[in-house]
Scaffold this motif. Sequence first.
Motif, PDB file in Angstrom:
ATOM      1  N   ALA A   1      21.831  34.636  38.451  1.00 19.29           N
ATOM      2  CA  ALA A   1      20.351  33.470  38.036  1.00 19.29           C
ATOM      3  C   ALA A   1      19.192  34.538  38.317  1.00 19.29           C
ATOM      4  CB  ALA A   1      20.033  32.431  38.565  1.00 19.29           C
ATOM      5  N   LEU A   2      18.711  35.164  39.627  1.00 18.93           N
ATOM      6  CA  LEU A   2      17.998  35.535  40.608  1.00 18.93           C
ATOM      7  C   LEU A   2      17.455  36.863  39.242  1.00 18.93           C
ATOM      8  CD1 LEU A   2      19.369  35.074  43.985  1.00 18.93           C
ATOM      9  CD2 LEU A   2      17.221  34.066  42.306  1.00 18.93           C
ATOM     10  N   ILE A   3      19.108  37.530  39.167  1.00 18.59           N
ATOM     11  CA  ILE A   3      18.238  39.111  38.093  1.00 18.59           C
ATOM     12  C   ILE A   3      18.021  38.679  36.896  1.00 18.59           C
ATOM     13  CG2 ILE A   3      19.651  40.775  36.656  1.00 18.59           C
ATOM     14  CD1 ILE A   3      22.348  40.531  39.574  1.00 18.59           C
ATOM     15  N   ARG A   4      18.298  37.294  35.784  1.00 15.72           N
ATOM     16  CA  ARG A   4      17.857  37.186  34.960  1.00 15.72           C
ATOM     17  C   ARG A   4      16.171  36.569  35.448  1.00 15.72           C
ATOM     18  NH1 ARG A   4      23.058  34.281  33.962  1.00 15.72           N
ATOM     19  NH2 ARG A   4      22.055  32.788  34.759  1.00 15.72           N
ATOM     20  N   GLN A   5      15.928  36.216  35.975  1.00  6.45           N
ATOM     21  CA  GLN A   5      14.596  35.437  36.285  1.00  6.45           C
ATOM     22  C   GLN A   5      13.979  37.498  37.317  1.00  6.45           C
ATOM     23  OE1 GLN A   5      12.877  32.753  36.466  1.00  6.45           O
ATOM     24  NE2 GLN A   5      11.306  33.419  36.526  1.00  6.45           N
ATOM     25  N   ALA A   6      14.832  38.251  37.855  1.00  7.33           N
ATOM     26  CA  ALA A   6      13.679  39.004  38.131  1.00  7.33           C
ATOM     27  C   ALA A   6      13.600  39.799  36.754  1.00  7.33           C
ATOM     28  CB  ALA A   6      14.539  39.648  39.678  1.00  7.33           C
ATOM     29  N   ILE A   7      14.078  39.935  35.393  1.00  6.45           N
ATOM     30  CA  ILE A   7      14.058  40.669  34.401  1.00  6.45           C
ATOM     31  C   ILE A   7      12.456  40.042  34.156  1.00  6.45           C
ATOM     32  CG2 ILE A   7      15.139  41.188  32.330  1.00  6.45           C
ATOM     33  CD1 ILE A   7      17.916  41.438  33.493  1.00  6.45           C
ATOM     34  N   ASP A   8      13.179  38.564  33.476  1.00  8.19           N
ATOM     35  CA  ASP A   8      12.032  37.871  33.162  1.00  8.19           C
ATOM     36  C   ASP A   8      10.565  37.695  33.587  1.00  8.19           C
ATOM     37  OD1 ASP A   8      13.680  37.019  31.599  1.00  8.19           O
ATOM     38  OD2 ASP A   8      14.085  34.805  32.134  1.00  8.19           O
ATOM     39  N   ASP A   9      11.233  37.962  34.881  1.00  5.45           N
ATOM     40  CA  ASP A   9       8.930  38.162  35.827  1.00  5.45           C
ATOM     41  C   ASP A   9       8.625  39.785  35.291  1.00  5.45           C
ATOM     42  OD1 ASP A   9       9.236  36.220  36.717  1.00  5.45           O
ATOM     43  OD2 ASP A   9       9.743  36.460  38.794  1.00  5.45           O
ATOM     44  N   TYR A  10       9.223  40.620  35.619  1.00  9.61           N
ATOM     45  CA  TYR A  10       8.952  42.398  35.083  1.00  9.61           C
ATOM     46  C   TYR A  10       8.677  42.301  33.258  1.00  9.61           C
ATOM     47  CZ  TYR A  10       9.548  47.186  33.941  1.00  9.61           C
ATOM     48  OH  TYR A  10       9.525  48.432  33.007  1.00  9.61           O
ATOM     49  N   LEU A  11       9.427  42.302  32.415  1.00  8.92           N
ATOM     50  CA  LEU A  11       8.794  41.598  31.316  1.00  8.92           C
ATOM     51  C   LEU A  11       7.903  41.332  30.817  1.00  8.92           C
ATOM     52  CD1 LEU A  11      12.446  41.142  29.791  1.00  8.92           C
ATOM     53  CD2 LEU A  11      11.128  43.528  29.499  1.00  8.92           C
ATOM     54  N   GLU A  12       7.150  39.777  31.793  1.00  7.24           N
ATOM     55  CA  GLU A  12       6.307  39.477  31.808  1.00  7.24           C
ATOM     56  C   GLU A  12       5.291  40.105  32.082  1.00  7.24           C
ATOM     57  OE1 GLU A  12       3.259  36.603  29.632  1.00  7.24           O
ATOM     58  OE2 GLU A  12       5.560  36.703  29.847  1.00  7.24           O
ATOM     59  N   LYS A  13       5.599  40.293  32.449  1.00  5.34           N
ATOM     60  CA  LYS A  13       3.862  41.654  33.302  1.00  5.34           C
ATOM     61  C   LYS A  13       3.929  42.694  32.771  1.00  5.34           C
ATOM     62  CE  LYS A  13       3.485  44.460  38.009  1.00  5.34           C
ATOM     63  NZ  LYS A  13       3.713  45.117  39.168  1.00  5.34           N
ATOM     64  N   ARG A  14       4.618  43.053  31.820  1.00  2.00           N
ATOM     65  CA  ARG A  14       4.382  44.026  31.254  1.00  2.00           C
ATOM     66  C   ARG A  14       4.757  43.831  30.059  1.00  2.00           C
ATOM     67  NH1 ARG A  14       5.697  49.693  32.971  1.00  2.00           N
ATOM     68  NH2 ARG A  14       6.295  50.656  30.874  1.00  2.00           N
ATOM     69  N   ARG A  15       4.236  42.790  29.603  1.00  3.10           N
ATOM     70  CA  ARG A  15       3.790  41.916  27.992  1.00  3.10           C
ATOM     71  C   ARG A  15       2.451  42.267  28.130  1.00  3.10           C
ATOM     72  NH1 ARG A  15       6.804  37.503  28.346  1.00  3.10           N
ATOM     73  NH2 ARG A  15       8.693  39.098  27.047  1.00  3.10           N
TER      74      ARG A  15
END
Length: 71
Positions: free
Chosen positions: A28-42
Amino acid sequence: MRTLVDLGDTQVQELDALSKKEKRSRAALIRQAIDDYLEKRRSKREDDAFGLWGERKVDGLVYQERVRSEW
């Protein structure tokens, strides 16, 4: 979808500590980290386009009307 990712020992230890602290799974932590990264890039891509017209000397509305009059 499952994905295999190699993590360093320190990363795994820190994830495990955070997992216990937040009472969330490592996945769950890794999924959240990826979501945060993708949102930042978007957001960055959207910000890159903001204000592109700003340095032009022609007013945007005037330009639009002139181009449309050519149709």
